[in-house]
Design a protein around this motif. Structure first.
Motif, PDB file in Angstrom:
ATOM      1  N   ASP A  95     -69.634  19.771  -3.259  1.00 40.13           N
ATOM      2  CA  ASP A  95     -70.296  20.507  -2.181  1.00 40.13           C
ATOM      3  C   ASP A  95     -69.333  20.801  -1.039  1.00 40.13           C
ATOM      4  O   ASP A  95     -69.278  21.929  -0.530  1.00 40.13           O
ATOM      5  CB  ASP A  95     -71.481  19.684  -1.670  1.00 40.13           C
ATOM      6  CG  ASP A  95     -72.180  20.366  -0.495  1.00 40.13           C
ATOM      7  OD1 ASP A  95     -72.632  21.518  -0.657  1.00 40.13           O
ATOM      8  OD2 ASP A  95     -72.254  19.749   0.584  1.00 40.13           O
ATOM      9  N   TYR A  96     -68.561  19.800  -0.622  1.00 39.82           N
ATOM     10  CA  TYR A  96     -67.672  19.964   0.528  1.00 39.82           C
ATOM     11  C   TYR A  96     -66.606  21.020   0.259  1.00 39.82           C
ATOM     12  O   TYR A  96     -66.270  21.815   1.143  1.00 39.82           O
ATOM     13  CB  TYR A  96     -67.014  18.623   0.866  1.00 39.82           C
ATOM     14  CG  TYR A  96     -66.183  18.639   2.127  1.00 39.82           C
ATOM     15  CD1 TYR A  96     -66.784  18.509   3.377  1.00 39.82           C
ATOM     16  CD2 TYR A  96     -64.801  18.795   2.090  1.00 39.82           C
ATOM     17  CE1 TYR A  96     -66.044  18.536   4.544  1.00 39.82           C
ATOM     18  CE2 TYR A  96     -64.045  18.824   3.257  1.00 39.82           C
ATOM     19  CZ  TYR A  96     -64.671  18.689   4.471  1.00 39.82           C
ATOM     20  OH  TYR A  96     -63.930  18.724   5.627  1.00 39.82           O
ATOM     21  N   PHE A  97     -66.084  21.056  -0.973  1.00 40.80           N
ATOM     22  CA  PHE A  97     -65.000  21.987  -1.287  1.00 40.80           C
ATOM     23  C   PHE A  97     -65.480  23.237  -2.029  1.00 40.80           C
ATOM     24  O   PHE A  97     -64.656  23.987  -2.557  1.00 40.80           O
ATOM     25  CB  PHE A  97     -63.908  21.269  -2.084  1.00 40.80           C
ATOM     26  CG  PHE A  97     -63.082  20.327  -1.251  1.00 40.80           C
ATOM     27  CD1 PHE A  97     -62.171  20.805  -0.325  1.00 40.80           C
ATOM     28  CD2 PHE A  97     -63.245  18.959  -1.374  1.00 40.80           C
ATOM     29  CE1 PHE A  97     -61.420  19.940   0.453  1.00 40.80           C
ATOM     30  CE2 PHE A  97     -62.492  18.078  -0.602  1.00 40.80           C
ATOM     31  CZ  PHE A  97     -61.583  18.570   0.321  1.00 40.80           C
ATOM     32  N   GLY A  98     -66.786  23.458  -2.041  1.00 42.70           N
ATOM     33  CA  GLY A  98     -67.318  24.721  -2.545  1.00 42.70           C
ATOM     34  C   GLY A  98     -67.055  24.991  -4.008  1.00 42.70           C
ATOM     35  O   GLY A  98     -66.837  26.150  -4.402  1.00 42.70           O
ATOM     36  N   VAL A  99     -67.100  23.955  -4.841  1.00 41.43           N
ATOM     37  CA  VAL A  99     -66.812  24.112  -6.268  1.00 41.43           C
ATOM     38  C   VAL A  99     -68.081  24.563  -6.994  1.00 41.43           C
ATOM     39  O   VAL A  99     -69.149  23.954  -6.847  1.00 41.43           O
ATOM     40  CB  VAL A  99     -66.297  22.783  -6.872  1.00 41.43           C
ATOM     41  CG1 VAL A  99     -66.058  22.932  -8.373  1.00 41.43           C
ATOM     42  CG2 VAL A  99     -65.020  22.354  -6.165  1.00 41.43           C
ATOM     43  N   THR A 100     -67.976  25.631  -7.789  1.00 43.34           N
ATOM     44  CA  THR A 100     -69.117  26.185  -8.529  1.00 43.34           C
ATOM     45  C   THR A 100     -68.748  26.404  -9.995  1.00 43.34           C
ATOM     46  O   THR A 100     -67.567  26.404 -10.356  1.00 43.34           O
ATOM     47  CB  THR A 100     -69.560  27.528  -7.925  1.00 43.34           C
ATOM     48  OG1 THR A 100     -68.507  28.502  -8.113  1.00 43.34           O
ATOM     49  CG2 THR A 100     -69.873  27.387  -6.443  1.00 43.34           C
ATOM     50  N   GLU A 101     -69.757  26.621 -10.807  1.00 44.92           N
ATOM     51  CA  GLU A 101     -69.509  26.890 -12.223  1.00 44.92           C
ATOM     52  C   GLU A 101     -68.791  28.218 -12.419  1.00 44.92           C
ATOM     53  O   GLU A 101     -67.960  28.360 -13.320  1.00 44.92           O
ATOM     54  CB  GLU A 101     -70.834  26.877 -12.994  1.00 44.92           C
ATOM     55  CG  GLU A 101     -71.517  25.527 -13.065  1.00 44.92           C
ATOM     56  CD  GLU A 101     -70.723  24.495 -13.865  1.00 44.92           C
ATOM     57  OE1 GLU A 101     -69.895  24.905 -14.721  1.00 44.92           O
ATOM     58  OE2 GLU A 101     -70.908  23.285 -13.629  1.00 44.92           O
ATOM     59  N   ASP A 102     -69.109  29.199 -11.589  1.00 43.65           N
ATOM     60  CA  ASP A 102     -68.476  30.520 -11.715  1.00 43.65           C
ATOM     61  C   ASP A 102     -67.035  30.517 -11.215  1.00 43.65           C
ATOM     62  O   ASP A 102     -66.204  31.310 -11.676  1.00 43.65           O
ATOM     63  CB  ASP A 102     -69.275  31.566 -10.942  1.00 43.65           C
ATOM     64  CG  ASP A 102     -70.625  31.833 -11.569  1.00 43.65           C
ATOM     65  OD1 ASP A 102     -70.777  31.582 -12.781  1.00 43.65           O
ATOM     66  OD2 ASP A 102     -71.536  32.266 -10.834  1.00 43.65           O
ATOM     67  N   ASP A 131     -68.621  24.046   9.533  1.00 41.17           N
ATOM     68  CA  ASP A 131     -69.249  23.476  10.717  1.00 41.17           C
ATOM     69  C   ASP A 131     -68.880  22.009  10.897  1.00 41.17           C
ATOM     70  O   ASP A 131     -69.022  21.452  11.984  1.00 41.17           O
ATOM     71  CB  ASP A 131     -70.768  23.625  10.622  1.00 41.17           C
ATOM     72  CG  ASP A 131     -71.347  22.946   9.376  1.00 41.17           C
ATOM     73  OD1 ASP A 131     -70.671  22.953   8.331  1.00 41.17           O
ATOM     74  OD2 ASP A 131     -72.473  22.425   9.466  1.00 41.17           O
ATOM     75  N   SER A 132     -68.397  21.387   9.821  1.00 45.61           N
ATOM     76  CA  SER A 132     -68.014  19.978   9.891  1.00 45.61           C
ATOM     77  C   SER A 132     -66.498  19.787   9.867  1.00 45.61           C
ATOM     78  O   SER A 132     -66.010  18.698   9.598  1.00 45.61           O
ATOM     79  CB  SER A 132     -68.641  19.205   8.724  1.00 45.61           C
ATOM     80  OG  SER A 132     -68.171  19.714   7.482  1.00 45.61           O
ATOM     81  N   LEU A 133     -65.772  20.865  10.164  1.00 43.51           N
ATOM     82  CA  LEU A 133     -64.318  20.835  10.054  1.00 43.51           C
ATOM     83  C   LEU A 133     -63.701  19.733  10.901  1.00 43.51           C
ATOM     84  O   LEU A 133     -62.758  19.060  10.481  1.00 43.51           O
ATOM     85  CB  LEU A 133     -63.750  22.194  10.474  1.00 43.51           C
ATOM     86  CG  LEU A 133     -62.327  22.541  10.027  1.00 43.51           C
ATOM     87  CD1 LEU A 133     -62.237  22.626   8.519  1.00 43.51           C
ATOM     88  CD2 LEU A 133     -61.894  23.864  10.651  1.00 43.51           C
ATOM     89  N   TYR A 134     -64.214  19.547  12.105  1.00 45.76           N
ATOM     90  CA  TYR A 134     -63.632  18.582  13.020  1.00 45.76           C
ATOM     91  C   TYR A 134     -64.184  17.167  12.835  1.00 45.76           C
ATOM     92  O   TYR A 134     -63.745  16.236  13.505  1.00 45.76           O
ATOM     93  CB  TYR A 134     -63.857  19.010  14.473  1.00 45.76           C
ATOM     94  CG  TYR A 134     -63.205  20.323  14.841  1.00 45.76           C
ATOM     95  CD1 TYR A 134     -62.064  20.773  14.179  1.00 45.76           C
ATOM     96  CD2 TYR A 134     -63.736  21.119  15.850  1.00 45.76           C
ATOM     97  CE1 TYR A 134     -61.482  21.980  14.520  1.00 45.76           C
ATOM     98  CE2 TYR A 134     -63.146  22.325  16.200  1.00 45.76           C
ATOM     99  CZ  TYR A 134     -62.022  22.757  15.527  1.00 45.76           C
ATOM    100  OH  TYR A 134     -61.432  23.949  15.870  1.00 45.76           O
TER     101      TYR A 134
END
Length: 510
Positions: free
Chosen positions: A184-191, A206-209
């Protein structure tokens, strides 16, 4: 144009004001950076904007820097597992990189994130700076102390193969741990986002800091160790003085700002490596120093160019500012003197790229643009301005200002091509302070001062050594055997202090 004919007056700050307006108009407010695809990290432009903000207080300038730095560090152009930046992004939003990693990019970007941390005290920027430098120490440093040039984009015949993932690979690598927080944090998807696979990027900006979730941090380290088993991209192990000088400066400055012994050791080892193998003193005379670009496979040297001299001197100055070892500053001055002797254009001002005794050329070219690497002219002006302050010698200031005036017209037309030169102009025309800190290495006073972003200053630590040949430290002594802070302008000093709070208060006044 001889030194005696050169005017001492600097290029006016109005040139910097105009450059800021042009850069503001070109800024990509959605994605950071300037213009469209492809996008290269604009390191030198960001440094100029930081200096501009420090002088003017213009909040738009710091916002441009932070937006760009945040977007790059969150994107696929940054190696989210191993640290370090890839060469450029093929898109406008920093996702898909050309996966090659260059020493010069990471040297300049490490300083940007370090300076951002000093300026706004956001720990995220410190983490990125440290990860860049740790990557260099781990992957790009020879046993002798030299820094290698680059890592290729491809491995096993495929570009990016070392860096990309499928969700299945990640789940297998992280077993028996829950992979979902990492995915989720690194935006990993099946596509995926790159040819059916995933380039890791921070999807929750939004949670970068915020500090990394413990589960994400643990998974990140575990996946990095898993990746280490893959076939790594080819590494170009050429050691170029110019690029090493850039990384030497970054490593030394970070050592001082972050009080990091590993960075200090690496900086000193690299400086000594370059001085032992990439320079020579003809007939043993220090005044006859020569700088080499690199060594051939048979060990024979290749003659140095302007950027080799300038960047080496820059790195040596930073090592002095970190250690207080005057040898490095004195050699930096010798390198600068040789640079003036062999590269200066007596007729028009500025520096040629090749030395006057190099191979016979029909035309001796000048490198004036700050592109992926800073031009030799920009760095030369920068180091001469600082040497003028260390040694109280207006000669260096004259040469520096003549160099900057020679490119002022081009800067006005195309400021994006002169980021390092604009930073030098901010120094040349600004209210510069000489800072001297007397005391043993690592004292609280020095650590507090070095944690601040002080672009319009030179810093001279004084240890047990008292070198009267360097004017800026001559006569500077401790008070009651305590670490002592001096701040001066044109060698006129305020009352020295020994407390951290008093020193910081004096710094805030400028």
């Amino acid at each position: 144009m001889s030194e005696t004919e050169a005017d001492l007056s600097p290029v006016g700050l109005s040139l910097c004001d105009g450059a800021f307006k042009t850069l503001s108009a070109a800024f990509d407010r959605a994605n950071g950076g300037f213009g469209g695809a492809p996008k290269f990290p604009p390191s030198m432009t960001l440094e100029f904007l930081l200096r501009y903000w420090k002088r003017s207080g213009d909040q738009e300038a710091i916002q441009i820097v932070r937006k760009t730095a945040d977007s790059m560090a969150a994107g696929g152009i940054y190696d989210q597992l191993g640290g370090g930046f890839h060469r450029y992004s093929v898109d406008a939003f920093w996702l898909v990189p050309h996966f090659e990693k260059m020493l010069y990019d990471n040297a300049q970007l490490a300083r940007i994130y370090l300076h951002l941390y000093q300026a706004v005290k956001e720990p995220f920027y410190r983490r990125i700076a440290e990860e860049i430098l740790d990557y260099v120490l781990r992957e790009m440093t020879s046993s002798e102390g030299g820094f290698y040039s680059s890592q290729d984009a491809d491995s096993e015949g495929e570009e990016g193969k070392f860096f990309v993932w499928t969700p299945k690979e990640i789940r297998q690598a992280l077993e028996p741990d829950d992979p979902e927080p990492f995915l989720d944090y690194f935006g990993v998807t099946e596509d995926g986002n790159f040819e059916g696979k995933n380039i890791l990027k921070i999807s929750r900006k939004d949670s970068l800091y915020n500090a990394l979730d413990d589960r994400v941090a643990k998974a990140r380290e575990k996946l990095f160790q898993y990746r280490e088993k893959r076939v790594k991209p080819f590494r170009d192990e050429k050691i170029l003085t110019s690029w090493n000088g850039l990384m030497l400066a970054a490593m030394a400055e970070a050592a001082a700002a972050l009080n990091n012994q590993n960075y200090l050791d690496a900086a000193c080892k690299n400086a000594d490596f370059l001085l032992n193998l990439h320079t020579t003193f003809s007939d043993g005379a220090e005044s006859e120093i020569r700088v080499f670009r690199t060594l051939k496979s048979d060990g024979k040297p290749i003659q140095g160019f302007l950027d080799d001299y300038a960047n080496l001197a820059d790195g040596l100055i930073e090592v002095f500012q970190c250690t207080g070892k005057t040898h490095y500053l004195k050699v930096a001055r010798l390198v600068a003197e040789r640079m003036l002797q062999d590269f200066w254009d007596e007729e028009n001002g500025g520096f040629y790229y090749t030395a006057k005794d190099s191979e016979e050329l029909i035309v001796r070219n000048k490198d004036i643009y700050d592109n992926a690497t800073p031009s030799g002219n920009s760095v030369a002006a920068d180091i001469l301005l600082r040497l003028a302050r260390f040694f109280n010698d207006e000669k260096y200031e004259r040469y520096a200002n003549a160099t900057l005036r020679a490119v002022a017209r081009q800067i006005k037309r195309f400021p994006q091509g002169f980021g390092r030169a604009l930073s030098a102009i901010e120094f040349a025309a600004g209210k510069v302070r000489e800072i001297v800190i007397v005391g043993e290495a690592g004292n609280d006073l020095e650590r507090a001062v070095r944690s601040e972003y002080l672009p319009l200053s030179i810093i001279a630590p004084v240890r047990s050594e008292r070198d009267a040949t360097i004017p800026v430290i001559s006569g500077r002594v401790s008070i009651n055997d305590r670490p002592t802070f001096y701040i001066c302008e044109n060698y006129v000093c305020q009352r020295p202090v020994t407390s951290v709070s008093a020193a910081i208060e004096m710094l805030e006044d400028f």
